[in-house]
Scaffold this active site. Structure first.
Site, PDB file in Angstrom:
ATOM      1  N   CYS A  79       0.787  -1.019   0.194  1.00  0.00           N
ATOM      2  CA  CYS A  79      -0.102   0.035   0.069  1.00  0.00           C
ATOM      3  C   CYS A  79       0.832   1.191  -0.064  1.00  0.00           C
ATOM      4  O   CYS A  79       1.380   1.511  -0.983  1.00  0.00           O
ATOM      5  CB  CYS A  79      -0.955  -0.175   1.317  1.00  0.00           C
ATOM      6  SG  CYS A  79      -2.379   1.106   0.929  1.00  0.00           S
ATOM      7  N   HIS A 167      -3.754  -5.305   0.711  1.00  0.00           N
ATOM      8  CA  HIS A 167      -3.213  -5.860   2.038  1.00  0.00           C
ATOM      9  C   HIS A 167      -3.342  -7.457   2.035  1.00  0.00           C
ATOM     10  O   HIS A 167      -4.488  -7.900   2.428  1.00  0.00           O
ATOM     11  CB  HIS A 167      -4.138  -5.240   3.233  1.00  0.00           C
ATOM     12  CG  HIS A 167      -3.792  -3.482   3.290  1.00  0.00           C
ATOM     13  ND1 HIS A 167      -2.641  -3.203   4.321  1.00  0.00           N
ATOM     14  CD2 HIS A 167      -4.375  -2.677   2.904  1.00  0.00           C
ATOM     15  CE1 HIS A 167      -2.590  -1.922   4.157  1.00  0.00           C
ATOM     16  NE2 HIS A 167      -3.776  -1.722   3.232  1.00  0.00           N
ATOM     17  N   GLU A 169      -2.257  -9.222   4.398  1.00  0.00           N
ATOM     18  CA  GLU A 169      -2.073  -9.808   5.715  1.00  0.00           C
ATOM     19  C   GLU A 169      -3.402  -9.843   6.284  1.00  0.00           C
ATOM     20  O   GLU A 169      -3.700 -10.489   7.264  1.00  0.00           O
ATOM     21  CB  GLU A 169      -1.603  -8.778   6.503  1.00  0.00           C
ATOM     22  CG  GLU A 169      -1.900  -7.304   6.794  1.00  0.00           C
ATOM     23  CD  GLU A 169      -1.549  -6.378   5.545  1.00  0.00           C
ATOM     24  OE1 GLU A 169      -1.366  -5.225   5.857  1.00  0.00           O
ATOM     25  OE2 GLU A 169      -1.006  -6.772   4.502  1.00  0.00           O
TER      26      GLU A 169
END
Length: 509
Positions: A79, A167, A169
């Site tokens: 990002c 993202h 994660e």
């Protein structure tokens, strides 16, 4: 030398999640603030540049450290990190016309690229950004796109540097763990040898070297972190570890006796100190939450210091500090900040002149539990719900009295035992009861009553940073309410807290 991935933190709310996902892959990583990246003597295999609430278009936007680019190891920008990689080389980053937040799907994937290899077209990813990469610099190649984001992922030709706009994660990125695995295993060539067994072996050896022939004193809480830390120390130095378990009068019902018995069976060298009267006397008349915390912290220090002085030749103080405590003590924007006014044994004054050992300071809570399991600690203890350091003091709203403590202990005991009996306990991350500074009218028999109100609280969470209330069965809540009102003198009304965090907190104070 331990292989390490360094995660450069620019203040993203998701940075800890990146670390946790890498740890799930048995890869050791450290989070370091962008302004103070120090690889020390680590065998750094790669850098990950995190997201950020900042924009690369800001005049004083935080910059990645030059060491990340000079080290000659792979880099993954996530990002904000990806936007910086593009922006610093002359690409075009601009404000998104519409804030790109939420689920999206990868419509194009270059499956020959090692970063996105194995990810299927249409894979769901999670976007959370206000800026967009509109044009890539020369030599940057798009390797993934969504319908609205052309540059969802890129690779800099001839390098091992990559950027992704989404993202990986977060849970909503369905192939996120695959992408992170591609980066750390296939690109960074990590051996994935960060396992509980390896941690125990390395930590015990380090503790033996650090402590030498010295003695260690440690305050136990009965919780997971301090217990696992104590068992590691016991494994390293045996009876030269002196544990102290203080009853502050604000523990759960019969907890002081039951925890001491549990520790006895584990073979730990533990002394129980009942200082409940001392704590309750100091708390008398105080109702302000932060003042109550500080009183408890101060009295704990006094009691602990008194007991530690009875042990001759103590050189070290052990604490159950875990990695989130370490991370949160350093702001990604600059100087250290105080997160908690009372955490475990934290905050002991300089006059104790003891060196600190923190066996768990590299671990997240779920890793602590896995290490505990590898040490043979009982699942019941490892699965125990978190319990606040100040105990029931912050679940009794208003001033503390022995009678209020008695009422709340009885209510809490009925609630927790009920969760266990009906196999609901392990489905809840944390549960407890709160005694409200409210009285309500009720009817018992033919008599009017005017007695206390208690609130029950049960939440589900991963790490306590966010939490949602648990939808406990109505019939269970009905039975629990009935038992509390019938069995606990002084209570005539029970309510259930259905607030999430945020905006509410897990504890009421």
């Amino acid at each position: 030398m331990q292989e390490t991935i360094i995660i450069v933190d620019f203040g993203s709310q998701y940075t800890q999640l990146i670390a946790r996902r890498l740890r799930e892959l048995n890869v050791y990583c450290e989070i370091q603030p962008f302004h103070n990246v120090n690889p020390k003597d680590a065998n750094v295999k790669g850098y990950i540049l995190s997201g950020s609430p900042h924009s690369v278009l800001e005049e004083n936007a935080p910059l990645p450290p030059s060491i990340a680019f000079d080290a000659g190891v792979p880099i993954l920008g996530v990002c904000y990190g990806a936007q910086h990689l593009a922006h610093r080389a002359g690409g075009t980053v601009q404000k998104s016309e519409v804030r790109e937040y939420g689920r999206a799907n990868l419509g194009f994937i270059d499956d020959t690229n090692p970063l996105v290899q194995g990810i299927s077209k249409g894979s769901q990813v999670w976007m959370s950004h206000g800026d967009t990469i509109k044009e890539l610099p020369e030599g940057y190649k798009i390797i993934a796109s969504t319908e609205d984001v052309a540059v969802a992922a890129f690779h800099i030709d001839g390098t091992q540097t990559f950027g992704i706009q989404f993202h990986p994660e977060v849970y909503h990125s369905t192939d996120g763990i695959l992408l992170l695995g591609n980066f750390v295993v296939d690109i960074c060539k990590c051996a994935c040898d960060w396992t509980p067994a390896a941690f125990v072996e390395e930590t015990v050896d380090n503790l033996r070297q650090t402590v030498g022939n010295g003695k260690v004193v440690m305050g136990l809480s009965g919780g997971v972190d301090s217990t696992v830390a104590a068992v590691l120390l016991d494994k390293a130095i045996g009876n030269r570890l002196h544990c102290i378990f203080v009853n502050n009068g604000l523990l759960r019902k019969n907890e002081f006796e039951s925890v001491l018995e549990q520790y006895k069976h584990m073979g730990l060298n533990v002394k129980g100190v009942d200082a409940s009267e001392r704590f309750l006397t100091q708390l008398k008349g105080e109702s302000e939450p932060e003042a109550k915390r500080k009183i408890i912290g101060r009295v704990f220090i006094e009691v602990f210091d008194d007991e530690a002085k009875r042990i001759e030749g103590v050189d070290f103080l052990a604490q159950g500090t875990i990695y989130p405590d370490v991370i949160e003590s350093v702001s990604s924007g600059g100087p250290s900040v105080t997160i908690k006014s009372h955490h475990n044994v934290g905050g002991l004054p300089d006059f104790m002149t003891l060196k600190i050992v923190e066996p768990l300071r590299l671990l997240f809570k779920d890793e602590v539990r896995r290490v505990g399991a590898s040490l043979g600690i009982s699942p019941q203890l490892l699965g125990r719900h978190p319990f606040p350091g100040p105990g029931l003091a912050i679940r009794i709203l208003g001033d503390i009295t022995p009678e209020k403590v008695r009422i709340l202990q009885d209510v809490d005991d009925i609630f927790i035992q009920g969760l266990r009996e009906e196999n609901l306990y392990d489905n809840v991350w944390q549960a407890g009861a709160i005694l409200l500074p409210v009285q309500s009218v009720g009817v018992m028999g033919d008599e009017r009553t005017y007695e206390q109100v208690v609130a029950l609280r049960a939440v589900e969470s991963t790490d306590g940073m966010t939490a949602d209330w648990v939808h406990l069965p109505y019939d269970f809540l009905a039975r629990t309410s009935n038992r509390i009102i019938n069995r606990v003198k002084g209570v005539n009304r029970v309510v259930y807290d259905i607030s999430s965090k945020p905006p509410a907190t897990i504890e009421w104070e």
